[in-house]
Design a protein around this motif. Structure first.
Motif, PDB file in Angstrom:
ATOM      1  N   UNK A   1       0.802  -1.227   0.000  1.00 55.14           N
ATOM      2  CA  UNK A   1       0.000   0.000   0.000  1.00 55.14           C
ATOM      3  C   UNK A   1       0.836   1.280   0.000  1.00 55.14           C
ATOM      4  N   UNK A   2       1.931   1.369   0.762  1.00 55.21           N
ATOM      5  CA  UNK A   2       2.744   2.587   0.676  1.00 55.21           C
ATOM      6  C   UNK A   2       3.278   2.826  -0.743  1.00 55.21           C
ATOM      7  N   UNK A   3       3.713   1.751  -1.420  1.00 55.68           N
ATOM      8  CA  UNK A   3       4.202   1.883  -2.788  1.00 55.68           C
ATOM      9  C   UNK A   3       3.074   2.338  -3.720  1.00 55.68           C
ATOM     10  N   UNK A   4       1.899   1.714  -3.601  1.00 58.40           N
ATOM     11  CA  UNK A   4       0.748   2.105  -4.424  1.00 58.40           C
ATOM     12  C   UNK A   4       0.400   3.575  -4.218  1.00 58.40           C
ATOM     13  N   UNK A   5       0.448   4.021  -2.963  1.00 58.10           N
ATOM     14  CA  UNK A   5       0.148   5.428  -2.670  1.00 58.10           C
ATOM     15  C   UNK A   5       1.167   6.343  -3.339  1.00 58.10           C
ATOM     16  N   UNK A   6       2.458   5.995  -3.257  1.00 57.12           N
ATOM     17  CA  UNK A   6       3.496   6.801  -3.895  1.00 57.12           C
ATOM     18  C   UNK A   6       3.295   6.841  -5.410  1.00 57.12           C
ATOM     19  N   UNK A   7       2.981   5.713  -6.011  1.00 58.65           N
ATOM     20  CA  UNK A   7       2.762   5.660  -7.458  1.00 58.65           C
ATOM     21  C   UNK A   7       1.554   6.511  -7.854  1.00 58.65           C
ATOM     22  N   UNK A   8       0.485   6.428  -7.082  1.00 58.06           N
ATOM     23  CA  UNK A   8      -0.702   7.234  -7.369  1.00 58.06           C
ATOM     24  C   UNK A   8      -0.370   8.715  -7.264  1.00 58.06           C
ATOM     25  N   UNK A   9       0.303   9.098  -6.184  1.00 59.18           N
ATOM     26  CA  UNK A   9       0.627  10.515  -5.984  1.00 59.18           C
ATOM     27  C   UNK A   9       1.572  11.031  -7.059  1.00 59.18           C
ATOM     28  N   UNK A  10       2.528  10.231  -7.471  1.00 61.64           N
ATOM     29  CA  UNK A  10       3.451  10.708  -8.507  1.00 61.64           C
ATOM     30  C   UNK A  10       2.764  10.795  -9.866  1.00 61.64           C
ATOM     31  N   UNK A  11       1.772   9.954 -10.114  1.00 63.78           N
ATOM     32  CA  UNK A  11       1.087   9.991 -11.407  1.00 63.78           C
ATOM     33  C   UNK A  11       0.058  11.109 -11.493  1.00 63.78           C
ATOM     34  N   UNK A  12      -0.353  11.648 -10.359  1.00 64.20           N
ATOM     35  CA  UNK A  12      -1.367  12.703 -10.381  1.00 64.20           C
ATOM     36  C   UNK A  12      -0.800  14.075 -10.039  1.00 64.20           C
ATOM     37  N   UNK A  13       0.494  14.165  -9.812  1.00 66.63           N
ATOM     38  CA  UNK A  13       1.090  15.465  -9.496  1.00 66.63           C
ATOM     39  C   UNK A  13       1.926  15.940 -10.665  1.00 66.63           C
ATOM     40  N   UNK A  14       1.972  17.240 -10.844  1.00 65.28           N
ATOM     41  CA  UNK A  14       2.802  17.817 -11.899  1.00 65.28           C
ATOM     42  C   UNK A  14       4.225  17.914 -11.368  1.00 65.28           C
ATOM     43  N   UNK A  15       5.128  17.175 -11.968  1.00 65.66           N
ATOM     44  CA  UNK A  15       6.510  17.177 -11.529  1.00 65.66           C
ATOM     45  C   UNK A  15       7.383  17.764 -12.628  1.00 65.66           C
ATOM     46  N   UNK A  16       8.381  18.552 -12.251  1.00 68.57           N
ATOM     47  CA  UNK A  16       9.288  19.071 -13.276  1.00 68.57           C
ATOM     48  C   UNK A  16      10.095  17.925 -13.882  1.00 68.57           C
ATOM     49  N   UNK A  17      10.492  18.057 -15.133  1.00 63.57           N
ATOM     50  CA  UNK A  17      11.282  16.992 -15.759  1.00 63.57           C
ATOM     51  C   UNK A  17      12.633  16.828 -15.077  1.00 63.57           C
ATOM     52  N   UNK A  18      13.129  15.625 -15.093  1.00 61.82           N
ATOM     53  CA  UNK A  18      14.443  15.354 -14.506  1.00 61.82           C
ATOM     54  C   UNK A  18      15.526  15.826 -15.468  1.00 61.82           C
ATOM     55  N   UNK A  19      16.451  16.620 -14.991  1.00 54.50           N
ATOM     56  CA  UNK A  19      17.553  17.086 -15.827  1.00 54.50           C
ATOM     57  C   UNK A  19      17.152  18.235 -16.743  1.00 54.50           C
ATOM     58  N   UNK A  20      18.117  18.687 -17.500  1.00 59.38           N
ATOM     59  CA  UNK A  20      17.871  19.781 -18.441  1.00 59.38           C
ATOM     60  C   UNK A  20      17.320  19.247 -19.746  1.00 59.38           C
ATOM     61  N   UNK A  21      16.366  19.957 -20.301  1.00 54.29           N
ATOM     62  CA  UNK A  21      15.823  19.617 -21.610  1.00 54.29           C
ATOM     63  C   UNK A  21      16.305  20.691 -22.572  1.00 54.29           C
ATOM     64  N   UNK A  22      17.042  20.270 -23.583  1.00 51.21           N
ATOM     65  CA  UNK A  22      17.556  21.214 -24.568  1.00 51.21           C
ATOM     66  C   UNK A  22      17.168  20.731 -25.959  1.00 51.21           C
ATOM     67  N   UNK A  23      16.991  21.661 -26.896  1.00 51.35           N
ATOM     68  CA  UNK A  23      16.622  21.248 -28.255  1.00 51.35           C
ATOM     69  C   UNK A  23      17.786  20.545 -28.954  1.00 51.35           C
ATOM     70  N   UNK A  24      17.456  19.727 -29.936  1.00 50.08           N
ATOM     71  CA  UNK A  24      18.481  19.106 -30.764  1.00 50.08           C
ATOM     72  C   UNK A  24      19.239  20.194 -31.504  1.00 50.08           C
ATOM     73  N   UNK A  25      20.523  20.006 -31.669  1.00 47.71           N
ATOM     74  CA  UNK A  25      21.328  21.012 -32.359  1.00 47.71           C
ATOM     75  C   UNK A  25      21.571  20.649 -33.812  1.00 47.71           C
TER      76      UNK A  25
END
Length: 108
Positions: A6-30
């Motif tokens: 249940x703790x894992x399920x709760x974490x998965x639910x919360x992470x799937x319903x929250x707006x999280x910033x992307x991990x790392x920098x996102x840069x355009x292709x050069x």
């Protein structure tokens, strides 16, 4: 029910319903070449692409980024009506474009 983490399920639910910033920098292709930058506006590349499509040597892969939970939909995001005048989903829009390219290639 005892086997559920249940703790894992709760974490998965919360992470799937929250707006999280992307991990790392996102840069355009050069290293991108626009069709318009090719010789003769890419006419040769366009013709070659149609030939390869007609010969069945081209594949398309549409990656869909998960469920549409945050959009208020139980369906995958690609099924969601994004508000185009046609009310087509992204899946339908891209499938029709692919079919159009195939028809265009067959007419060559």
């Amino acid at each position: 029910l005892r086997g559920l983490d249940l703790p894992w399920l709760r974490r998965m639910f919360e992470s799937s319903t929250s707006a999280q910033p992307p991990a790392g920098d996102i840069t355009p292709f050069e290293d991108i070449t626009c069709v318009e930058e090719l010789p003769a506006g890419g006419a040769e590349a366009h013709s070659e692409g149609l030939r390869l499509i007609a010969e069945g040597k081209v594949a398309a892969l549409l990656l869909a980024g998960g469920s549409g939970t945050r959009l208020g939909s139980a369906a995958p995001k690609g099924c969601y009506d994004i508000g185009m005048p046609s009310h087509k989903s992204l899946f339908q829009y891209h499938a029709e474009r692919l079919l159009g390219a195939r028809r265009l290639a067959a007419e060559r």
